[in-house]
Scaffold this motif. Structure first.
Motif, short mmCIF file in Angstrom:
data_model
loop_
_atom_site.label_atom_id
_atom_site.label_comp_id
_atom_site.label_asym_id
_atom_site.label_seq_id
_atom_site.Cartn_x
_atom_site.Cartn_y
_atom_site.Cartn_z
N ALA A 56 11.66 -8.74 0.67
CA ALA A 56 12.59 -7.63 0.46
C ALA A 56 12.43 -6.48 1.44
CB ALA A 56 12.46 -7.10 -0.96
N ALA A 57 11.26 -6.35 2.08
CA ALA A 57 11.04 -5.16 2.90
C ALA A 57 10.00 -5.43 3.97
CB ALA A 57 10.59 -3.99 2.02
N ILE A 58 9.99 -4.56 4.96
CA ILE A 58 9.01 -4.65 6.02
C ILE A 58 8.69 -3.25 6.53
CG2 ILE A 58 10.78 -4.96 7.82
CD1 ILE A 58 8.70 -6.63 9.36
N ALA A 59 7.45 -3.08 6.99
CA ALA A 59 7.03 -1.87 7.69
C ALA A 59 6.14 -2.31 8.84
CB ALA A 59 6.26 -0.93 6.77
N ILE A 77 15.27 -4.21 3.66
CA ILE A 77 14.72 -2.86 3.66
C ILE A 77 13.71 -2.70 4.78
CG2 ILE A 77 13.46 -1.12 2.33
CD1 ILE A 77 14.37 -2.57 -0.21
N VAL A 78 13.87 -1.63 5.55
CA VAL A 78 12.90 -1.29 6.59
C VAL A 78 12.30 0.07 6.24
CG1 VAL A 78 12.52 -0.81 9.04
CG2 VAL A 78 14.18 -2.56 8.34
N ALA A 84 4.99 4.15 2.98
CA ALA A 84 6.29 4.15 2.31
C ALA A 84 6.57 2.81 1.66
CB ALA A 84 7.39 4.49 3.32
N LEU A 85 6.13 1.74 2.29
CA LEU A 85 6.37 0.41 1.71
C LEU A 85 5.58 0.22 0.42
CD1 LEU A 85 6.73 -2.95 3.53
CD2 LEU A 85 5.30 -2.81 1.51
N ILE A 86 4.29 0.55 0.44
CA ILE A 86 3.51 0.32 -0.78
C ILE A 86 3.86 1.31 -1.89
CG2 ILE A 86 1.61 -0.74 0.47
CD1 ILE A 86 0.02 1.80 0.15
#
Length: 401
Positions: A56-59, A77-78, A84-86
């Protein structure tokens, strides 16, 4: 038919599954910490065939890199930072594929944020970090998030079949050998695997698989408390010597190609004593079990069980012969209930993801797991190997929670 089966496994297991299942309402939403080269194999592609997983997301350290990565792999989601991701409440778990020196800190940060963690190997920079991580109150508390070191090959039926052959064999183990090579041309000189400050080194990359089963290459021999000899050989620099019929100087720039393998040799076992014409003969069998390509068994693998027979008359060998059997295990045996859920085209990473989700969901699963004690023991062995070679273990992080 064999070629068709091979191509099918490669395409379904590595490129795209035969069908994309509808995602479950309570699917685990995974965020990638790091825009790594391994994530497409380890998580992104395996997640396509798992109804209970959404990437769902990456950083990433560089925002442009994260955006390009997200666009390439359809990640919605970026996030501008790892923090911010965690902190994203919509993310249930994270996959951490950062340089080894960052594993300890970001695993703890993620667990503190209530995220489950699939952590690339090696789990930490050294044994001190591994003990602090897996014994941390945040990790050992009741109902703590799941934390798994990603030694993916152990989850595949091929490796378990190899272990099954070992357990069923008579006699005591005499020696163990494991090898894994990574062609030098696949790595740049500035690759993070070569940076001490980032906890790099062969023993912290390809050779850690060998220990799980100094410093661009490692050959090490260990002696266990019961006198078994274990030899590991890993290499991230070897080139030349292939093809074997050409002079080595001609092939200096060509990567050496050798199958990953693990091999167990048993001590000779006396199977019978016979009397022939008043002469007593002793029949011994020495067994060797080898698995070829346990790292990518979905492409091809083979388990060889070789028995070397000798007939002895006192100290003299009067006759000898060999018997070899071959086995493959792309799935569990048909009679095994696990074969219903597993597929022949599942990669080691897909098998690993299955068990990670089962553990998060509290399901029975296959029964295969890598616990914290095993991860700590792995890092202790790596540290001792470095010290024996006259090298320093990798630096310990100053991060604390």
């Amino acid at each position: 038919m064999l070629l068709f089966d091979f191509l099918t496994r490669v395409y379904y297991g590595v490129v795209s599954p035969p069908t994309i299942p509808k995602k479950e309402d309570d699917a685990i939403r995974i965020g990638l910490i790091g825009a790594s080269n391994i994530a497409p194999f380890a998580v992104i592609t395996p997640a396509k065939s798992h109804p209970g997983v959404i990437v769902a997301a990456i950083a990433a350290r560089e925002s442009n890199r994260a955006r390009e990565y997200a666009q390439k792999y359809n990640i919605p989601i970026v996030h501008p930072s790892y923090e911010a991701l965690i902190d994203d409440p919509s993310i249930d778990a994270v996959y951490i594929a950062l340089p080894n020196s960052h594993h300890f800190e970001w695993s703890l940060r993620a667990v503190q944020a209530g995220k489950h963690v699939l952590l690339e190997k090696p789990c930490c920079s050294n044994a001190t970090e591994a003990k602090m991580l897996f014994n941390h109150p945040l990790v050992t508390a009741p109902n703590a998030p799941v934390l798994l070191e990603a030694f993916h090959y152990q989850f595949h039926p091929a490796w378990q079949a190899f272990l099954g052959e070992i357990r069923q064999s008579p006699g005591a183990i005499e020696s163990v050998f494991s090898q894994f090579y990574l062609p030098r041309l696949l790595l740049g000189r500035d690759d993070i695997r070569f940076h001490y400050s980032l906890a790099g080194g062969c023993l912290m990359d390809v050779a850690t698989y060998c220990i799980s089963a100094i410093d661009e290459a490692v050959v090490a021999t260990f002696v266990t408390p019961d006198s078994q000899r274990v030899r590991v050989q890993g290499d991230m620099s070897t080139a030349g010597g292939w093809p074997s019929f050409l002079p080595a100087s001609w092939t200096k720039g060509i990567p050496s190609l050798r199958w990953p393998k693990s091999e167990v040799v048993f001590k000779p076992v006396l199977v019978e004593t016979t009397d022939q014409n008043g002469v007593q003969l002793q029949h011994f069998v020495t067994r060797t079990i080898t698995i070829w390509n346990h790292m990518l068994p979905v492409l091809y693998h083979r388990i060889d069980t070789s028995d070397f027979h000798t007939l002895h008359r006192e100290e003299e060998i009067v006759k000898s012969w060999s018997e070899v059997s071959y086995k493959k295990a792309y799935n569990w045996p048909e009679a095994d209930e696990r074969a219903v859920f597993y597929k022949d085209w599942w990669s080691t990473y897909r098998c690993q993801l299955e068990e990670f989700v089962n553990r998060v969901k509290g399901r029975k699963g296959s029964g295969i797991w890598i616990d914290g004690d095993e991860s700590i023991a792995q890092m202790e062995t790596i540290d001792r190997t470095y010290e024996k070679a006259g090298l320093m273990p990798r630096p310990t992080s100053s991060f604390e929670i």
